[in-house]
Design a protein around this motif. Structure first.
Motif, PDB file in Angstrom:
ATOM      1  N   TYR A  39      26.917 -17.099  20.439  1.00  0.00           N
ATOM      2  CA  TYR A  39      27.688 -16.799  21.651  1.00  0.00           C
ATOM      3  C   TYR A  39      26.765 -16.782  22.870  1.00  0.00           C
ATOM      4  CZ  TYR A  39      31.327 -15.792  18.284  1.00  0.00           C
ATOM      5  OH  TYR A  39      32.240 -15.900  17.264  1.00  0.00           O
ATOM      6  N   ASN A  97      26.422 -18.292  26.584  1.00  0.00           N
ATOM      7  CA  ASN A  97      27.303 -18.815  27.628  1.00  0.00           C
ATOM      8  C   ASN A  97      26.525 -19.024  28.917  1.00  0.00           C
ATOM      9  OD1 ASN A  97      29.454 -18.219  25.763  1.00  0.00           O
ATOM     10  ND2 ASN A  97      29.337 -16.096  26.440  1.00  0.00           N
ATOM     11  N   PHE A 107      27.059 -19.347  33.245  1.00  0.00           N
ATOM     12  CA  PHE A 107      27.937 -19.038  34.366  1.00  0.00           C
ATOM     13  C   PHE A 107      27.319 -19.572  35.651  1.00  0.00           C
ATOM     14  CE2 PHE A 107      30.712 -16.140  32.098  1.00  0.00           C
ATOM     15  CZ  PHE A 107      29.920 -15.753  31.033  1.00  0.00           C
ATOM     16  N   GLN A 146      27.620 -18.973  39.897  1.00  0.00           N
ATOM     17  CA  GLN A 146      28.151 -18.141  40.972  1.00  0.00           C
ATOM     18  C   GLN A 146      27.768 -18.752  42.311  1.00  0.00           C
ATOM     19  OE1 GLN A 146      26.728 -14.031  41.260  1.00  0.00           O
ATOM     20  NE2 GLN A 146      28.729 -13.392  42.015  1.00  0.00           N
ATOM     21  N   PRO A 194      31.519 -15.007  39.643  1.00  0.00           N
ATOM     22  CA  PRO A 194      30.973 -15.960  38.659  1.00  0.00           C
ATOM     23  C   PRO A 194      32.109 -16.721  37.982  1.00  0.00           C
ATOM     24  CG  PRO A 194      29.980 -13.785  38.421  1.00  0.00           C
ATOM     25  CD  PRO A 194      31.140 -13.625  39.345  1.00  0.00           C
ATOM     26  N   ARG A 226      32.631 -19.106  34.398  1.00  0.00           N
ATOM     27  CA  ARG A 226      32.006 -19.607  33.183  1.00  0.00           C
ATOM     28  C   ARG A 226      32.085 -21.129  33.158  1.00  0.00           C
ATOM     29  NH1 ARG A 226      34.343 -17.847  27.478  1.00  0.00           N
ATOM     30  NH2 ARG A 226      35.702 -19.636  27.924  1.00  0.00           N
ATOM     31  N   ASP A 282      33.999 -25.404  29.666  1.00  0.00           N
ATOM     32  CA  ASP A 282      35.298 -24.845  30.003  1.00  0.00           C
ATOM     33  C   ASP A 282      36.171 -25.919  30.668  1.00  0.00           C
ATOM     34  OD1 ASP A 282      33.761 -21.944  30.047  1.00  0.00           O
ATOM     35  OD2 ASP A 282      35.919 -21.790  29.717  1.00  0.00           O
ATOM     36  N   TYR A 332      23.558 -18.280  35.564  1.00  0.00           N
ATOM     37  CA  TYR A 332      23.174 -17.227  34.629  1.00  0.00           C
ATOM     38  C   TYR A 332      23.468 -17.668  33.196  1.00  0.00           C
ATOM     39  CZ  TYR A 332      23.454 -13.991  38.663  1.00  0.00           C
ATOM     40  OH  TYR A 332      23.285 -13.364  39.872  1.00  0.00           O
ATOM     41  N   MET A 390      23.860 -16.005  29.314  1.00  0.00           N
ATOM     42  CA  MET A 390      24.296 -14.698  28.840  1.00  0.00           C
ATOM     43  C   MET A 390      24.579 -14.783  27.349  1.00  0.00           C
ATOM     44  SD  MET A 390      27.753 -13.568  28.284  1.00  0.00           S
ATOM     45  CE  MET A 390      28.315 -11.990  27.706  1.00  0.00           C
ATOM     46  N   ALA A 430      26.529 -13.031  24.160  1.00  0.00           N
ATOM     47  CA  ALA A 430      27.600 -12.111  23.805  1.00  0.00           C
ATOM     48  C   ALA A 430      27.617 -11.872  22.299  1.00  0.00           C
ATOM     49  CB  ALA A 430      28.949 -12.666  24.276  1.00  0.00           C
ATOM     50  N   GLY A 471      26.215  -7.170  25.604  1.00  0.00           N
ATOM     51  CA  GLY A 471      25.939  -8.522  26.071  1.00  0.00           C
ATOM     52  C   GLY A 471      24.987  -8.441  27.258  1.00  0.00           C
ATOM     53  N   PHE A 511      22.650 -10.573  30.355  1.00  0.00           N
ATOM     54  CA  PHE A 511      22.516 -11.753  31.205  1.00  0.00           C
ATOM     55  C   PHE A 511      21.046 -12.036  31.511  1.00  0.00           C
ATOM     56  CE2 PHE A 511      26.920 -12.429  32.574  1.00  0.00           C
ATOM     57  CZ  PHE A 511      27.504 -11.193  32.297  1.00  0.00           C
TER      58      PHE A 511
END
Lengths: 115, 112
Positions: B37, B39, B41, B43, B49, B51, B60, B92, B94, B96, B101, B103
């Motif tokens: 997991y 991911n 992101f 921003q 932010p 994803r 996505d 970022y 990250m 999970a 979780g 970052f």
């Protein structure tokens, strides 16, 4: 369209309390883990708390454990964050985020803790 | 907690050129269910932010295919094949997999 919309932010004195709300729409709210993530001014992202879809399980960052309570009302498609004993370091934009992998973010609500 | 690091922290890029951001975790972020997991992101200034990529490499909906993610275990990479003006902002990584979780510190991308 999947949306989450935060509200409830504002200015509060140190030691005070505030409750944030997050209204969700466009998805089956009760089937989704929901989170609060915050961002202090000019800083990075911090995952604050997460709650399971049925509300049975919740986890907190050490920085807020014992002071913040996450909850949800699946009949109202709403997520909450009760913030107590607020400190200056809790000043941040608080984001409501859908699912365990943070797939959809709200626009954020600003919490300022200051005297 | 799992510590996420990123490099570089600042990345000036030329429009139309490729860009790459590295992300490293302090321990494996492979979950017991076999998934990783990890991911990414993005921003933009003044925005929330968004994803871009989840589980290392799945984009996505609506994310341009110039973005790609790769890696395994503790080392991951986000690549932009040809940078466009709208790609500026902070990226970022990250994880999970493990609670909480965590970052990475973010990589600021701007145009040269």
């Amino acid at each position: 369209e999947v949306q989450v919309l935060e509200s409830g932010g504002g200015l509060v004195q140190p030691g005070g309390s505030l409750r944030l709300s997050c209204a969700a729409s466009g998805f089956t709210f009760g089937s989704n883990t929901m989170s609060w993530v915050r961002q202090a001014p000019g800083k990075g992202l911090e995952w604050v708390s997460v709650i399971s879809g049925n509300g049975d399980s919740a986890f907190y960052a050490d920085s807020v454990k014992g002071r913040f309570i996450i909850s949800r009302d699946n009949s109202k498609n709403t997520l909450y964050l009760q913030m107590n004993s607020l400190r200056a370091e809790d000043t941040a934009v608080y984001y409501c985020v859908k699912d365990a992998n943070l797939g959809v973010w709200g626009q954020g609500t600003t919490v300022t803790v200051s005297s | 907690d799992v510590v996420m690091s990123q490099s570089p922290l600042s990345l000036p890029v030329t429009l139309g050129q490729p860009a790459s951001i590295s992300c490293r975790s302090s321990q494996s972020v492979v979950h017991s269910d076999g998934n990783t997991y990890l991911n990414w992101f993005h921003q933009r200034p003044g925005q929330s932010p968004r994803r871009l990529i989840y589980k290392i490499s799945t984009r996505d909906s609506g994310v341009p295919d110039r973005f790609s993610g790769s890696g395994s275990g503790t080392d991951f990479t986000l690549k932009i094949s040809r940078v466009e003006a709208e790609d500026v902002g902070i990226y970022y990584c990250m994880q999970a997999t493990h609670w909480p979780g965590t970052f990475g510190p973010g990589t600021k991308v701007d145009i040269k």
